[in-house]
Design a protein around this motif. Structure first.
Motif, PDB file in Angstrom:
ATOM      1  N   CYS A  47       0.825  -1.208   0.000  1.00  0.00           N
ATOM      2  CA  CYS A  47       0.000   0.000   0.000  1.00  0.00           C
ATOM      3  C   CYS A  47       0.861   1.261   0.000  1.00  0.00           C
ATOM      4  O   CYS A  47       0.541   2.242  -0.672  1.00  0.00           O
ATOM      5  N   GLN A  48       1.952   1.222   0.737  1.00  0.00           N
ATOM      6  CA  GLN A  48       2.857   2.372   0.759  1.00  0.00           C
ATOM      7  C   GLN A  48       3.497   2.584  -0.609  1.00  0.00           C
ATOM      8  O   GLN A  48       3.644   3.723  -1.067  1.00  0.00           O
ATOM      9  N   THR A  49       3.860   1.499  -1.277  1.00  0.00           N
ATOM     10  CA  THR A  49       4.402   1.602  -2.633  1.00  0.00           C
ATOM     11  C   THR A  49       3.386   2.232  -3.571  1.00  0.00           C
ATOM     12  O   THR A  49       3.726   3.078  -4.413  1.00  0.00           O
ATOM     13  N   ASP A  50       2.128   1.852  -3.426  1.00  0.00           N
ATOM     14  CA  ASP A  50       1.057   2.393  -4.257  1.00  0.00           C
ATOM     15  C   ASP A  50       0.901   3.897  -4.026  1.00  0.00           C
ATOM     16  O   ASP A  50       0.788   4.679  -4.982  1.00  0.00           O
ATOM     17  N   ILE A  51       0.891   4.307  -2.770  1.00  0.00           N
ATOM     18  CA  ILE A  51       0.761   5.722  -2.428  1.00  0.00           C
ATOM     19  C   ILE A  51       1.914   6.525  -3.033  1.00  0.00           C
ATOM     20  O   ILE A  51       1.717   7.603  -3.614  1.00  0.00           O
ATOM     21  N   GLN A  52       3.124   6.004  -2.904  1.00  0.00           N
ATOM     22  CA  GLN A  52       4.290   6.710  -3.430  1.00  0.00           C
ATOM     23  C   GLN A  52       4.240   6.812  -4.955  1.00  0.00           C
ATOM     24  O   GLN A  52       4.625   7.841  -5.533  1.00  0.00           O
ATOM     25  N   ALA A  53       3.755   5.756  -5.608  1.00  0.00           N
ATOM     26  CA  ALA A  53       3.655   5.768  -7.068  1.00  0.00           C
ATOM     27  C   ALA A  53       2.641   6.807  -7.534  1.00  0.00           C
ATOM     28  O   ALA A  53       2.898   7.580  -8.473  1.00  0.00           O
ATOM     29  N   ILE A  54       1.465   6.834  -6.895  1.00  0.00           N
ATOM     30  CA  ILE A  54       0.437   7.811  -7.270  1.00  0.00           C
ATOM     31  C   ILE A  54       0.940   9.229  -7.033  1.00  0.00           C
ATOM     32  O   ILE A  54       0.748  10.126  -7.861  1.00  0.00           O
ATOM     33  N   THR A  55       1.606   9.441  -5.894  1.00  0.00           N
ATOM     34  CA  THR A  55       2.150  10.767  -5.588  1.00  0.00           C
ATOM     35  C   THR A  55       3.148  11.214  -6.641  1.00  0.00           C
ATOM     36  O   THR A  55       3.108  12.355  -7.123  1.00  0.00           O
ATOM     37  N   ALA A  56       4.042  10.308  -7.027  1.00  0.00           N
ATOM     38  CA  ALA A  56       5.070  10.653  -8.016  1.00  0.00           C
ATOM     39  C   ALA A  56       4.450  11.005  -9.359  1.00  0.00           C
ATOM     40  O   ALA A  56       4.827  12.014  -9.992  1.00  0.00           O
ATOM     41  N   MET A  57       3.510  10.201  -9.816  1.00  0.00           N
ATOM     42  CA  MET A  57       2.899  10.472 -11.115  1.00  0.00           C
ATOM     43  C   MET A  57       2.022  11.721 -11.052  1.00  0.00           C
ATOM     44  O   MET A  57       1.972  12.505 -12.006  1.00  0.00           O
ATOM     45  N   GLY A  58       1.343  11.927  -9.921  1.00  0.00           N
ATOM     46  CA  GLY A  58       0.560  13.144  -9.754  1.00  0.00           C
ATOM     47  C   GLY A  58       1.424  14.389  -9.791  1.00  0.00           C
ATOM     48  O   GLY A  58       1.063  15.406 -10.413  1.00  0.00           O
ATOM     49  N   ASP A  59       2.581  14.326  -9.147  1.00  0.00           N
ATOM     50  CA  ASP A  59       3.509  15.460  -9.178  1.00  0.00           C
ATOM     51  C   ASP A  59       3.957  15.761 -10.605  1.00  0.00           C
ATOM     52  O   ASP A  59       4.060  16.922 -11.017  1.00  0.00           O
ATOM     53  N   ALA A  60       4.229  14.704 -11.370  1.00  0.00           N
ATOM     54  CA  ALA A  60       4.692  14.890 -12.740  1.00  0.00           C
ATOM     55  C   ALA A  60       3.610  15.489 -13.634  1.00  0.00           C
ATOM     56  O   ALA A  60       3.922  16.197 -14.607  1.00  0.00           O
TER      57      ALA A  60
END
Length: 297
Positions: A84-97
């Motif tokens: 779940c933490q990996t998922d959150i970090q992935a969404i955050t990274a793509m959202g930032d981009a």
């Protein structure tokens, strides 16, 4: 559109890739291995080497695309918190981009995060106290991206996304039935699972990518709710095994890690999804799919 897809070689993601290509979109899939690269190229897609924990590759894929579909999730339930933490970090990274671009970012969530024992709709927020609460924050995180100029939306999938090649909950139930010598259900088996065929789900992802306004939530639900007892009965028929109730206090012993999921009672509607996107389902139901036999080969 040029679409970046995570989980592009997975059970759901590979169907999404074919749906997008069939509709004339270009696809770039995230690939963790040479095998994945080859599979994507064979499917007519491009490959971007990387993984869910390689945030630089995720941001590159998002920046260079006209839209992003995020289907990947690390399905290791022994390390669920880390997944779940990996998922959150992935969404955050793509959202930032994607911030300020007004490009679509479509993430995957679960019907099982809704409140149990009632008909869930697209208007319902996830239950932050649910058994899957560690994954639940991905939804408000995604919806908040709308205020940052991202056309972010959510597709909630049911416990059973079925079809040829399924390696999720239903194959696990079949394996448990073989091991235990009976096809079981919990209690009276009147708790309900919604379901959708992977090809119908793939069509929904495409429609949402093309049409969804920022902040939308959709339900990839073809069947509102199937009694788990009925699922067990078809498995028993196909395996020629007795079908029996398993007491709730014995569920963890009988079903091991699957007990929590098979006990869920999460009927859900997709009426708003269908009316907003014109989504129609055309594939076999879950029980029809089970009766075709490919789950038991």
């Amino acid at each position: 559109m040029r679409v970046f897809v995570t989980g592009a070689t997975g059970f759901i993601g590979s169907a999404v890739v074919q749906e997008l290509i069939g509709a004339g979109h270009q696809v770039v899939g995230l690939a963790r291995s040479a095998t994945a690269v080859a599979a994507l190229q064979a499917a007519g897609a491009e490959a971007l080497s990387g993984s869910l924990d390689d945030l630089a590759s995720l941001q590159q894929g998002a920046r260079e695309a006209d839209g992003v579909i995020h289907t990947a999730f690390v399905h290791d339930f022994t390390q669920f918190a880390a997944s779940c933490q990996t998922d959150i970090q992935a969404i955050t990274a793509m959202g930032d981009a994607l911030a300020g671009s007004n490009k679509p970012l479509l993430i995957t969530s679960g019907i099982g995060l809704l409140r149990q024992g009632r008909l869930g709709t697209e208007r319902d927020a996830v239950d932050m106290q649910s058994a899957g609460q560690l994954r639940a924050p991905s939804e408000p995180l995604t919806l908040a991206l709308a205020a940052r100029g991202v056309r972010a939306s959510i597709i909630r999938l049911p416990p059973s996304v079925h079809g040829d090649g399924d390696h999720g909950f239903v194959p696990a139930l079949i394996a448990i039935a073989r091991q235990q010598g009976v096809s079981g259900y919990i209690g009276d088996g009147n708790n309900h699972w919604p379901a959708v065929h992977r090809l119908d789900a793939a069509k929904l992802y495409r429609l949402a990518l093309e049409q969804a306004p920022a902040g939308s939530v959709f339900h990839g639900v073809a069947e509102q709710g199937i009694a788990t007892r009925e699922i067990a009965q078809v498995i028993g028929q196909q395996l020629n095994l007795p079908v029996t109730s398993v007491a709730a206090e014995r569920a963890a012993e009988h079903f091991t890690w699957l007990a929590h999921f098979f006990a869920m009672d999460v009927p859900a509607s997709s009426s708003l999804t269908r009316s907003r996107l014109g989504w129609e389902t055309a594939q076999p139901t879950l029980l029809q799919d089970l009766q075709q036999g490919h789950y038991f080969d």
